[in-house]
Design a protein around this motif. Sequence first.
Motif, PDB file in Angstrom:
ATOM      1  N   LEU A 281      12.345  -0.960   2.465  1.00  0.00           N
ATOM      2  CA  LEU A 281      13.216  -1.673   1.511  1.00  0.00           C
ATOM      3  C   LEU A 281      13.089  -3.180   1.684  1.00  0.00           C
ATOM      4  CD1 LEU A 281      16.359   0.611   1.580  1.00  0.00           C
ATOM      5  CD2 LEU A 281      14.997   0.041  -0.438  1.00  0.00           C
ATOM      6  N   ASP A 282      12.982  -3.593   2.920  1.00  0.00           N
ATOM      7  CA  ASP A 282      12.857  -5.000   3.215  1.00  0.00           C
ATOM      8  C   ASP A 282      11.598  -5.580   2.574  1.00  0.00           C
ATOM      9  OD1 ASP A 282      14.211  -7.009   4.550  1.00  0.00           O
ATOM     10  OD2 ASP A 282      12.561  -7.112   6.007  1.00  0.00           O
ATOM     11  N   SER A 283      10.494  -4.817   2.717  1.00  0.00           N
ATOM     12  CA  SER A 283       9.213  -5.329   2.203  1.00  0.00           C
ATOM     13  C   SER A 283       9.097  -5.133   0.691  1.00  0.00           C
ATOM     14  CB  SER A 283       8.047  -4.625   2.897  1.00  0.00           C
ATOM     15  OG  SER A 283       8.039  -3.270   2.499  1.00  0.00           O
ATOM     16  N   ALA A 284       9.922  -4.244   0.116  1.00  0.00           N
ATOM     17  CA  ALA A 284       9.800  -3.935  -1.322  1.00  0.00           C
ATOM     18  C   ALA A 284      10.355  -5.056  -2.194  1.00  0.00           C
ATOM     19  CB  ALA A 284      10.544  -2.633  -1.633  1.00  0.00           C
ATOM     20  N   HIS A 285      11.297  -5.808  -1.639  1.00  0.00           N
ATOM     21  CA  HIS A 285      12.000  -6.804  -2.457  1.00  0.00           C
ATOM     22  C   HIS A 285      11.049  -7.752  -3.199  1.00  0.00           C
ATOM     23  CE1 HIS A 285      14.949  -9.929  -3.470  1.00  0.00           C
ATOM     24  NE2 HIS A 285      15.747  -8.884  -3.598  1.00  0.00           N
ATOM     25  N   PRO A 286      10.100  -8.385  -2.511  1.00  0.00           N
ATOM     26  CA  PRO A 286       9.205  -9.316  -3.231  1.00  0.00           C
ATOM     27  C   PRO A 286       8.205  -8.619  -4.157  1.00  0.00           C
ATOM     28  CG  PRO A 286       8.642  -9.204  -0.897  1.00  0.00           C
ATOM     29  CD  PRO A 286       9.901  -8.433  -1.060  1.00  0.00           C
ATOM     30  N   LEU A 287       8.049  -7.318  -4.022  1.00  0.00           N
ATOM     31  CA  LEU A 287       7.090  -6.613  -4.886  1.00  0.00           C
ATOM     32  C   LEU A 287       7.673  -6.349  -6.270  1.00  0.00           C
ATOM     33  CD1 LEU A 287       5.804  -3.892  -2.390  1.00  0.00           C
ATOM     34  CD2 LEU A 287       4.843  -6.162  -2.836  1.00  0.00           C
ATOM     35  N   LEU A 288       8.997  -6.517  -6.381  1.00  0.00           N
ATOM     36  CA  LEU A 288       9.691  -6.222  -7.640  1.00  0.00           C
ATOM     37  C   LEU A 288       9.937  -7.482  -8.442  1.00  0.00           C
ATOM     38  CD1 LEU A 288      12.619  -3.832  -6.644  1.00  0.00           C
ATOM     39  CD2 LEU A 288      10.823  -3.318  -8.303  1.00  0.00           C
ATOM     40  N   LYS A 289       9.819  -7.357  -9.764  1.00  0.00           N
ATOM     41  CA  LYS A 289      10.210  -8.469 -10.640  1.00  0.00           C
ATOM     42  C   LYS A 289      11.705  -8.681 -10.514  1.00  0.00           C
ATOM     43  CE  LYS A 289       6.830  -8.174 -14.296  1.00  0.00           C
ATOM     44  NZ  LYS A 289       6.515  -7.870 -15.668  1.00  0.00           N
ATOM     45  N   ASP A 290      12.185  -9.821 -10.996  1.00  0.00           N
ATOM     46  CA  ASP A 290      13.637 -10.036 -11.011  1.00  0.00           C
ATOM     47  C   ASP A 290      14.262  -8.925 -11.846  1.00  0.00           C
ATOM     48  OD1 ASP A 290      13.327 -12.239  -9.519  1.00  0.00           O
ATOM     49  OD2 ASP A 290      13.506 -13.674 -11.173  1.00  0.00           O
ATOM     50  N   GLU A 291      15.384  -8.431 -11.421  1.00  0.00           N
ATOM     51  CA  GLU A 291      16.083  -7.331 -12.071  1.00  0.00           C
ATOM     52  C   GLU A 291      15.257  -6.052 -12.115  1.00  0.00           C
ATOM     53  OE1 GLU A 291      17.598  -8.817 -15.802  1.00  0.00           O
ATOM     54  OE2 GLU A 291      18.440 -10.532 -14.758  1.00  0.00           O
ATOM     55  N   GLY A 292      14.272  -5.963 -11.232  1.00  0.00           N
ATOM     56  CA  GLY A 292      13.483  -4.736 -11.135  1.00  0.00           C
ATOM     57  C   GLY A 292      14.327  -3.627 -10.505  1.00  0.00           C
ATOM     58  N   ASP A 309      20.486  -4.524   2.393  1.00  0.00           N
ATOM     59  CA  ASP A 309      21.301  -5.740   2.451  1.00  0.00           C
ATOM     60  C   ASP A 309      21.762  -6.104   1.044  1.00  0.00           C
ATOM     61  OD1 ASP A 309      19.208  -7.048   1.235  1.00  0.00           O
ATOM     62  OD2 ASP A 309      18.287  -7.609   3.145  1.00  0.00           O
ATOM     63  N   GLU A 310      22.388  -7.283   0.933  1.00  0.00           N
ATOM     64  CA  GLU A 310      23.016  -7.658  -0.340  1.00  0.00           C
ATOM     65  C   GLU A 310      22.005  -7.980  -1.444  1.00  0.00           C
ATOM     66  OE1 GLU A 310      23.120  -9.234   2.532  1.00  0.00           O
ATOM     67  OE2 GLU A 310      21.945 -10.997   2.014  1.00  0.00           O
ATOM     68  N   ARG A 311      20.718  -7.899  -1.138  1.00  0.00           N
ATOM     69  CA  ARG A 311      19.720  -8.159  -2.188  1.00  0.00           C
ATOM     70  C   ARG A 311      19.529  -6.945  -3.096  1.00  0.00           C
ATOM     71  NH1 ARG A 311      14.531  -9.511   0.917  1.00  0.00           N
ATOM     72  NH2 ARG A 311      15.259  -7.672   2.002  1.00  0.00           N
ATOM     73  N   PHE A 312      20.161  -5.813  -2.700  1.00  0.00           N
ATOM     74  CA  PHE A 312      20.054  -4.595  -3.500  1.00  0.00           C
ATOM     75  C   PHE A 312      21.436  -4.040  -3.804  1.00  0.00           C
ATOM     76  CE2 PHE A 312      15.846  -4.242  -1.294  1.00  0.00           C
ATOM     77  CZ  PHE A 312      15.048  -4.233  -2.434  1.00  0.00           C
ATOM     78  N   HIS A 313      21.498  -3.292  -4.891  1.00  0.00           N
ATOM     79  CA  HIS A 313      22.762  -2.667  -5.277  1.00  0.00           C
ATOM     80  C   HIS A 313      22.462  -1.254  -5.797  1.00  0.00           C
ATOM     81  CE1 HIS A 313      26.408  -1.817  -7.471  1.00  0.00           C
ATOM     82  NE2 HIS A 313      25.710  -1.729  -8.592  1.00  0.00           N
ATOM     83  N   VAL A 314      23.135  -0.244  -5.243  1.00  0.00           N
ATOM     84  CA  VAL A 314      22.905   1.131  -5.712  1.00  0.00           C
ATOM     85  C   VAL A 314      23.736   1.346  -6.972  1.00  0.00           C
ATOM     86  CG1 VAL A 314      23.129   3.591  -5.184  1.00  0.00           C
ATOM     87  CG2 VAL A 314      22.429   1.985  -3.399  1.00  0.00           C
ATOM     88  N   ARG A 315      23.053   1.548  -8.100  1.00  0.00           N
ATOM     89  CA  ARG A 315      23.752   1.672  -9.383  1.00  0.00           C
ATOM     90  C   ARG A 315      24.103   3.122  -9.707  1.00  0.00           C
ATOM     91  NH1 ARG A 315      20.073  -0.112 -13.982  1.00  0.00           N
ATOM     92  NH2 ARG A 315      19.571   2.078 -14.055  1.00  0.00           N
ATOM     93  N   GLU A 316      23.207   4.050  -9.326  1.00  0.00           N
ATOM     94  CA  GLU A 316      23.444   5.465  -9.643  1.00  0.00           C
ATOM     95  C   GLU A 316      22.970   6.312  -8.468  1.00  0.00           C
ATOM     96  OE1 GLU A 316      21.521   6.469 -13.472  1.00  0.00           O
ATOM     97  OE2 GLU A 316      21.632   4.323 -13.911  1.00  0.00           O
ATOM     98  N   LYS A 317      23.578   7.504  -8.372  1.00  0.00           N
ATOM     99  CA  LYS A 317      23.259   8.372  -7.233  1.00  0.00           C
ATOM    100  C   LYS A 317      23.439   9.833  -7.663  1.00  0.00           C
ATOM    101  CE  LYS A 317      24.940   8.471  -2.503  1.00  0.00           C
ATOM    102  NZ  LYS A 317      25.780   7.745  -1.546  1.00  0.00           N
ATOM    103  N   TYR A 318      22.439  10.685  -7.436  1.00  0.00           N
ATOM    104  CA  TYR A 318      22.506  12.091  -7.852  1.00  0.00           C
ATOM    105  C   TYR A 318      22.029  12.971  -6.703  1.00  0.00           C
ATOM    106  CZ  TYR A 318      22.474   9.502 -12.172  1.00  0.00           C
ATOM    107  OH  TYR A 318      22.769   8.589 -13.141  1.00  0.00           O
ATOM    108  N   SER A 319      22.775  14.024  -6.409  1.00  0.00           N
ATOM    109  CA  SER A 319      22.377  14.939  -5.333  1.00  0.00           C
ATOM    110  C   SER A 319      21.781  16.205  -5.931  1.00  0.00           C
ATOM    111  CB  SER A 319      23.593  15.333  -4.499  1.00  0.00           C
ATOM    112  OG  SER A 319      24.089  14.181  -3.869  1.00  0.00           O
ATOM    113  N   ILE A 320      20.664  16.621  -5.351  1.00  0.00           N
ATOM    114  CA  ILE A 320      20.016  17.855  -5.804  1.00  0.00           C
ATOM    115  C   ILE A 320      19.832  18.744  -4.580  1.00  0.00           C
ATOM    116  CG2 ILE A 320      17.997  18.855  -6.937  1.00  0.00           C
ATOM    117  CD1 ILE A 320      17.424  16.116  -8.153  1.00  0.00           C
ATOM    118  N   ARG A 321      20.481  19.887  -4.581  1.00  0.00           N
ATOM    119  CA  ARG A 321      20.387  20.778  -3.425  1.00  0.00           C
ATOM    120  C   ARG A 321      19.043  21.505  -3.473  1.00  0.00           C
ATOM    121  NH1 ARG A 321      21.957  25.915  -1.616  1.00  0.00           N
ATOM    122  NH2 ARG A 321      22.979  25.828   0.427  1.00  0.00           N
TER     123      ARG A 321
END
Length: 336
Positions: A281-292, A309-321
């Motif tokens: 996750l740490d290394s993924a941040h610069p690989l994404l466009k803004d609002e990616g 960290d605060e550079r990411f926000h979980v918008r949706e979450k779905y559990s699949i058993r």
Amino acid sequence: MEILVILSQEHPSLPLAELRAVLEAEKISFRIKEAGKGHAIIDAPPQAHRILKERLAYAHEVCQLLTSSGLDDSEDAFRSIHWKDIIEGSFAVRIRKLDGEIDSQELERRLGAIIKEDTGAAVDLEDPWTLIRPVLAGERFLITRRLAEITKDHFNQAKPHLRPFFYPGSMSPKLARCMVNLSGVRAGDRVLDPFCGTGGILIEAGLMGIHVIGADIDWKMVEGTEQNLRHYGITDFKVIRSDARNLKLQEPVNAIVTDPPYGISASTAGEESEKLYREFLDSAHPLLKDEGTICMAAPHYIDLEALMDERFHVREKYSIRMHRSLTRVIRVIEKI
Ligand SMILES: C[S@@+](CC[C@H](N)C(=O)[O-])C[C@H]1O[C@@H](n2cnc3c(N)ncnc32)[C@H](O)[C@@H]1O
């Protein structure tokens, strides 16, 4: 136009989330008017059905809603419709039961007779030009005309063991497609899967006209993914051998869609994966466009929120058993 989408009932919330994500990604103006058991009614332009047919994984049919009725007055509702404006060529009436039970055959015959009387059109039960689809939804009939059927042919043909390169642990093409959709991308965008394995996610994205980039730490997977992508006629791709945590790209991507490994041994799986996920996750941040966006699967025992960290926000979450000891959690994460 009021459009009824018959959704898969395989999961309580993913099918509706996927529908919403595709409409938003394609910039189609829409409003969800109703979301019920196995269906959603949306207000959207008529041409939306073509895109929904092309893209959706967890849906069965897209229909034009004509009117609705109670269980006892469907014949009256049928008589109130001006069928000459709706029926083209031959037709058939076939009821779809989403919720509830009725004797369909007898009612289909009576409803078909009303249309026949109004239009004189030929009935073709095998291959009708127009399919009239009364949908039984609890105490109501949603009376519709089918615009598109979302067949499962592709998902059956693209099953992992039928691809030229197979390796156990591949995700089903249906879930892979849904994850690409949840990430909010559209044709022409760029998607990265940094743990691409056999390329299941990239195949689905590539088939939607998305430029795909894959990476895997294992050469065998890199070559296998290339082979699989070519097999499905996908040419706009790049696959590199890299540790996901050291990946460098020339240009940032619109989305990362991925299914990282779940850990090797049961006892240490949590700890090992947590370290990998945090570093990724740490290394993924610069690989994404803004609002990616990142759409990522993870096992239930990993508290991904705690690794971000605060550079990411979980918008949706779905559990699949998946089975007794594993639930997959799909998260849609926004870069802030
Ligand atoms: C669960 S599989 C991905 C399955 C894939 N979604 C599919 O449908 O085939 C995880 C992949 O991550 C790769 N991998 C493990 N550690 C990695 C790392 N640090 N960087 C990049 N790839 C890694 C493995 O080689 C494996 O192919």
